[in-house]
Design a protein around this motif. Sequence first.
Motif, PDB file in Angstrom:
ATOM      1  N   UNK A   1       0.834  -1.199   0.000  1.00  0.00           N
ATOM      2  CA  UNK A   1       0.000   0.000   0.000  1.00  0.00           C
ATOM      3  C   UNK A   1       0.870   1.252   0.000  1.00  0.00           C
ATOM      4  N   UNK A   2       0.508   2.214  -0.844  1.00  0.00           N
ATOM      5  CA  UNK A   2       1.120   3.539  -0.764  1.00  0.00           C
ATOM      6  C   UNK A   2       0.030   4.474  -0.258  1.00  0.00           C
ATOM      7  N   UNK A   3       0.199   4.897   0.986  1.00  0.00           N
ATOM      8  CA  UNK A   3      -0.762   5.799   1.614  1.00  0.00           C
ATOM      9  C   UNK A   3       0.025   6.900   2.323  1.00  0.00           C
ATOM     10  N   UNK A   4      -0.639   7.676   3.158  1.00  0.00           N
ATOM     11  CA  UNK A   4       0.043   8.801   3.808  1.00  0.00           C
ATOM     12  C   UNK A   4       1.188   8.333   4.709  1.00  0.00           C
ATOM     13  N   UNK A   5       1.118   7.116   5.208  1.00  0.00           N
ATOM     14  CA  UNK A   5       2.191   6.594   6.058  1.00  0.00           C
ATOM     15  C   UNK A   5       3.397   6.110   5.262  1.00  0.00           C
ATOM     16  N   UNK A   6       3.152   5.549   4.095  1.00  0.00           N
ATOM     17  CA  UNK A   6       4.238   4.947   3.315  1.00  0.00           C
ATOM     18  C   UNK A   6       4.709   5.820   2.158  1.00  0.00           C
ATOM     19  N   UNK A   7       3.956   6.867   1.837  1.00  0.00           N
ATOM     20  CA  UNK A   7       4.333   7.741   0.722  1.00  0.00           C
ATOM     21  C   UNK A   7       5.716   8.374   0.899  1.00  0.00           C
ATOM     22  N   UNK A   8       6.120   8.775   2.113  1.00  0.00           N
ATOM     23  CA  UNK A   8       7.476   9.342   2.243  1.00  0.00           C
ATOM     24  C   UNK A   8       8.573   8.360   1.818  1.00  0.00           C
ATOM     25  N   UNK A   9       8.424   7.089   2.133  1.00  0.00           N
ATOM     26  CA  UNK A   9       9.413   6.095   1.700  1.00  0.00           C
ATOM     27  C   UNK A   9       9.369   5.923   0.187  1.00  0.00           C
ATOM     28  N   UNK A  10       8.169   5.872  -0.384  1.00  0.00           N
ATOM     29  CA  UNK A  10       8.017   5.767  -1.829  1.00  0.00           C
ATOM     30  C   UNK A  10       8.651   6.973  -2.505  1.00  0.00           C
ATOM     31  N   UNK A  11       8.466   8.148  -1.926  1.00  0.00           N
ATOM     32  CA  UNK A  11       9.071   9.365  -2.470  1.00  0.00           C
ATOM     33  C   UNK A  11      10.591   9.256  -2.487  1.00  0.00           C
ATOM     34  N   UNK A  12      11.175   8.753  -1.427  1.00  0.00           N
ATOM     35  CA  UNK A  12      12.631   8.556  -1.391  1.00  0.00           C
ATOM     36  C   UNK A  12      13.069   7.547  -2.449  1.00  0.00           C
TER      37      UNK A  12
ATOM     38  N   UNK B   1      10.843   3.557 -14.818  1.00  0.00           N
ATOM     39  CA  UNK B   1       9.636   2.782 -15.043  1.00  0.00           C
ATOM     40  C   UNK B   1       9.105   2.358 -13.678  1.00  0.00           C
ATOM     41  N   UNK B   2       7.816   2.583 -13.456  1.00  0.00           N
ATOM     42  CA  UNK B   2       7.169   2.133 -12.234  1.00  0.00           C
ATOM     43  C   UNK B   2       6.311   0.921 -12.566  1.00  0.00           C
ATOM     44  N   UNK B   3       6.624  -0.196 -11.914  1.00  0.00           N
ATOM     45  CA  UNK B   3       5.898  -1.453 -12.098  1.00  0.00           C
ATOM     46  C   UNK B   3       4.929  -1.594 -10.928  1.00  0.00           C
ATOM     47  N   UNK B   4       3.647  -1.426 -11.191  1.00  0.00           N
ATOM     48  CA  UNK B   4       2.643  -1.475 -10.140  1.00  0.00           C
ATOM     49  C   UNK B   4       1.987  -2.844 -10.010  1.00  0.00           C
ATOM     50  N   UNK B   5       2.623  -3.887 -10.509  1.00  0.00           N
ATOM     51  CA  UNK B   5       2.065  -5.234 -10.474  1.00  0.00           C
ATOM     52  C   UNK B   5       1.813  -5.781  -9.080  1.00  0.00           C
ATOM     53  N   UNK B   6       2.577  -5.336  -8.080  1.00  0.00           N
ATOM     54  CA  UNK B   6       2.404  -5.808  -6.708  1.00  0.00           C
ATOM     55  C   UNK B   6       1.768  -4.763  -5.807  1.00  0.00           C
ATOM     56  N   UNK B   7       1.245  -3.703  -6.403  1.00  0.00           N
ATOM     57  CA  UNK B   7       0.650  -2.624  -5.625  1.00  0.00           C
ATOM     58  C   UNK B   7      -0.826  -2.930  -5.358  1.00  0.00           C
ATOM     59  N   UNK B   8      -1.208  -2.868  -4.075  1.00  0.00           N
ATOM     60  CA  UNK B   8      -2.588  -3.159  -3.680  1.00  0.00           C
ATOM     61  C   UNK B   8      -3.446  -1.904  -3.568  1.00  0.00           C
ATOM     62  N   UNK B   9      -2.800  -0.765  -3.258  1.00  0.00           N
ATOM     63  CA  UNK B   9      -3.557   0.455  -2.986  1.00  0.00           C
ATOM     64  C   UNK B   9      -2.638   1.652  -3.183  1.00  0.00           C
ATOM     65  N   UNK B  10      -3.189   2.742  -3.711  1.00  0.00           N
ATOM     66  CA  UNK B  10      -2.439   3.996  -3.795  1.00  0.00           C
ATOM     67  C   UNK B  10      -3.390   5.138  -3.452  1.00  0.00           C
ATOM     68  N   UNK B  11      -2.946   5.996  -2.548  1.00  0.00           N
ATOM     69  CA  UNK B  11      -3.747   7.148  -2.135  1.00  0.00           C
ATOM     70  C   UNK B  11      -3.288   8.384  -2.895  1.00  0.00           C
ATOM     71  N   UNK B  12      -3.918   9.506  -2.599  1.00  0.00           N
ATOM     72  CA  UNK B  12      -3.521  10.758  -3.237  1.00  0.00           C
ATOM     73  C   UNK B  12      -2.070  11.105  -2.896  1.00  0.00           C
ATOM     74  N   UNK B  13      -1.590  10.678  -1.737  1.00  0.00           N
ATOM     75  CA  UNK B  13      -0.190  10.933  -1.377  1.00  0.00           C
ATOM     76  C   UNK B  13       0.751  10.198  -2.329  1.00  0.00           C
ATOM     77  N   UNK B  14       0.382   9.002  -2.724  1.00  0.00           N
ATOM     78  CA  UNK B  14       1.176   8.251  -3.687  1.00  0.00           C
ATOM     79  C   UNK B  14       1.091   8.845  -5.081  1.00  0.00           C
ATOM     80  N   UNK B  15      -0.099   9.295  -5.456  1.00  0.00           N
ATOM     81  CA  UNK B  15      -0.269   9.953  -6.754  1.00  0.00           C
ATOM     82  C   UNK B  15       0.606  11.198  -6.843  1.00  0.00           C
ATOM     83  N   UNK B  16       0.702  11.924  -5.734  1.00  0.00           N
ATOM     84  CA  UNK B  16       1.522  13.131  -5.699  1.00  0.00           C
ATOM     85  C   UNK B  16       2.984  12.804  -6.001  1.00  0.00           C
ATOM     86  N   UNK B  17       3.479  11.687  -5.464  1.00  0.00           N
ATOM     87  CA  UNK B  17       4.860  11.283  -5.705  1.00  0.00           C
ATOM     88  C   UNK B  17       5.071  10.960  -7.183  1.00  0.00           C
TER      89      UNK B  17
END
Length: 112
Positions: A19-30, A44-60
Amino acid sequence: MNSATETVNDTLIIRPAGRIDSNTAPQFEQDVLGPINGGQNRVVLDFGDLDYISSAGLRVVLMAAKRLKPSGGKLALYGMSDPIREVFEISGFLTLLTVCADRDEALAAVAD
């Protein structure tokens, strides 16, 4: 959320999982912006194993695209499940980003 990375022909492939949400988005950003800030210009971003993305992830993702643009860099995405694709569609990001059917298409989309 954790991310695996791989380099193929000078293209960095980042595969976030979970999941990429407000808690994990900072790590994804890094994980994404760190290499771009270090000079990586094909991503290239491979989202094959991604279960969820919030607006924080979209921002990244949007920040990555904007950071790559001035240097002529390229970003492509693939492997979206239907729920992830729907988030990108509702947000209008499908029209702003290069979304590919598979890995080969994504690698071709960012090649020089």
